[in-house]
Design a protein around this motif. Structure first.
Motif, mmCIF file in Angstrom:
data_model
loop_
_atom_site.group_PDB
_atom_site.id
_atom_site.type_symbol
_atom_site.label_atom_id
_atom_site.label_comp_id
_atom_site.label_asym_id
_atom_site.label_seq_id
_atom_site.Cartn_x
_atom_site.Cartn_y
_atom_site.Cartn_z
ATOM 1 N N LYS A 111 27.764 15.095 -14.076
ATOM 2 C CA LYS A 111 26.960 13.992 -14.617
ATOM 3 C C LYS A 111 26.945 12.804 -13.658
ATOM 4 C CE LYS A 111 30.541 12.209 -17.705
ATOM 5 N NZ LYS A 111 30.919 11.850 -19.058
ATOM 6 N N LEU A 112 28.082 12.613 -12.939
ATOM 7 C CA LEU A 112 28.099 11.520 -11.952
ATOM 8 C C LEU A 112 27.136 11.812 -10.802
ATOM 9 C CD1 LEU A 112 31.832 10.417 -11.566
ATOM 10 C CD2 LEU A 112 29.925 9.006 -12.291
ATOM 11 N N TYR A 113 27.058 13.092 -10.426
ATOM 12 C CA TYR A 113 26.125 13.450 -9.353
ATOM 13 C C TYR A 113 24.700 13.059 -9.760
ATOM 14 C CZ TYR A 113 22.894 16.092 -6.503
ATOM 15 O OH TYR A 113 21.829 16.430 -5.696
ATOM 16 N N HIS A 114 24.296 13.436 -10.965
ATOM 17 C CA HIS A 114 22.923 13.144 -11.407
ATOM 18 C C HIS A 114 22.662 11.636 -11.470
ATOM 19 C CE1 HIS A 114 21.711 17.232 -12.000
ATOM 20 N NE2 HIS A 114 22.809 17.479 -12.702
ATOM 21 N N TYR A 115 23.684 10.903 -11.930
ATOM 22 C CA TYR A 115 23.530 9.437 -11.992
ATOM 23 C C TYR A 115 23.343 8.876 -10.581
ATOM 24 C CZ TYR A 115 25.010 4.546 -12.373
ATOM 25 O OH TYR A 115 25.088 3.183 -12.283
#
Lengths: 151, 175
Positions: free
Chosen positions: B25-29
């Motif tokens: 999820k951090l990657y997508h953010y």
């Protein structure tokens, strides 16, 4: 796009992630963390230790030197001067028993002092001084050196 | 194994769990913030390295996820500002150069509308871009956003409102 409404804009996922990226990322991060740990432990074990000690020694030496210099210029010089004048007064007290003694004392011991010489010249060496008066006179002469108050 | 090593091992096991739970999820953010995959990869890695180095200073005042989002936000903005300085110093307060990057990105699958949408987001100033990304894409509550970005809920709501207005104006202008 004239009817654009942000609340109806549902297509949120527009970025594709390369295949197998996350697995590859996990492995790469693991290696990087390992390297980071090794680097940290190497730094704390040895490489930086002698450097830190050396820095500490240099800083301490500089402070010591500054402290000594300040001490020398303020306390040592002052106390040295005080000691010399003090010694002078004690020596005078021991030697002066009469007006003649005072004169000879001036002539032999203190002839290099302009101030005292001036006092000798302006003093009638034949006038009668008691021993005590002679000493009082000497102290008054030395008063400029701030010695009298110590007696 | 001494106590320090034991603690490090415990921390590492804990940290591995944190990484596994949060990295996707951090990657997508981050990707939405910096747009290019390679940049997102760099920023994500730096985020976790910073988190690992500062794990001992994490004080449970917020959730670990919010803490990671906060580090990621700072890293992403630092990265964008560095890039902005090297690419174009006269591009205003937004990150307009990202739109050009987007068109050249092999991993961008959006259609024309999505491309325009990303271009509109790229015009937002730093704070509004962060607030908009967290609210619109990450669907964070304002209370969580306060933990990540600081400030008050009121100011974050205002920032989001301004960001939406700016994006809508962008589309009206494009017409």
């Amino acid at each position: 796009m004239s009817n654009f409404d942000i609340n109806k804009f549902n297509e949120k996922e527009t970025f594709r992630v390369p295949k197998g990226y996350f697995k590859e990322f996990e492995a790469r991060l693991e290696r990087r963390l390992q390297n980071d740990n090794d680097e940290c432990s190497n730094n704390s074990k040895g490489r930086l230790m002698p450097l830190n000690i050396l820095k500490l020694v240099v800083v301490a030496s500089v402070f010591f030197l500054i402290f000594k210099l300040v001490g020398y210029f303020t306390f040592d010089l002052a106390s040295d001067a005080y000691y010399k004048k003090n010694k002078l007064a004690i020596s005078a007290k021991e030697k002066i028993n009469s007006t003649d003694d005072l004169y000879y004392y001036y002539a032999s011991e203190m002839s290099d002092s302009d101030l005292i010489n001036h006092q000798i010249n302006s003093t009638d060496k034949n006038s009668e001084f008691s021993d005590n008066e002679a000493f009082e006179y000497l102290l008054a002469t030395l008063d400029d050196y701030d010695i009298a108050k110590h007696y | 194994m001494n106590n320090k090593d034991k603690n490090t091992t415990v921390d590492k096991v804990y940290f591995d769990t944190i990484v596994r739970e949060n990295y996707q999820k951090l990657y997508h953010y981050i990707r939405r913030m910096v747009v290019i995959h390679e940049d997102a990869d760099d920023v994500l890695q730096e985020t976790f390295i910073k988190a690992w180095r500062n794990l001992s200073s994490f004080r449970n005042e917020s959730s670990i996820s919010s803490w990671l989002y906060r580090i990621a936000s700072n890293e992403a903005i630092n990265h964008l500002n560095k890039k902005k300085r090297t690419i174009n110093t006269f591009s205003g307060e937004g990150f307009d150069f990202l739109a050009d990057n987007l068109q050249a990105d092999d991993y961008f699958d959006g259609d024309l509308a999505q491309l325009e949408f990303q271009k509109a987001i790229a015009t937002l100033p730093e704070k509004q871009r962060l607030v908009f990304t967290l609210k619109y894409f990450e669907e964070k509550k304002y209370s969580e956003m306060v933990e990540i970005l600081g400030g008050s809920e009121g100011s974050l709501k205002a920032s989001y409102h301004h960001a939406v207005q700016k994006i809508e104006r962008y589309f009206k202008k494009e017409d």
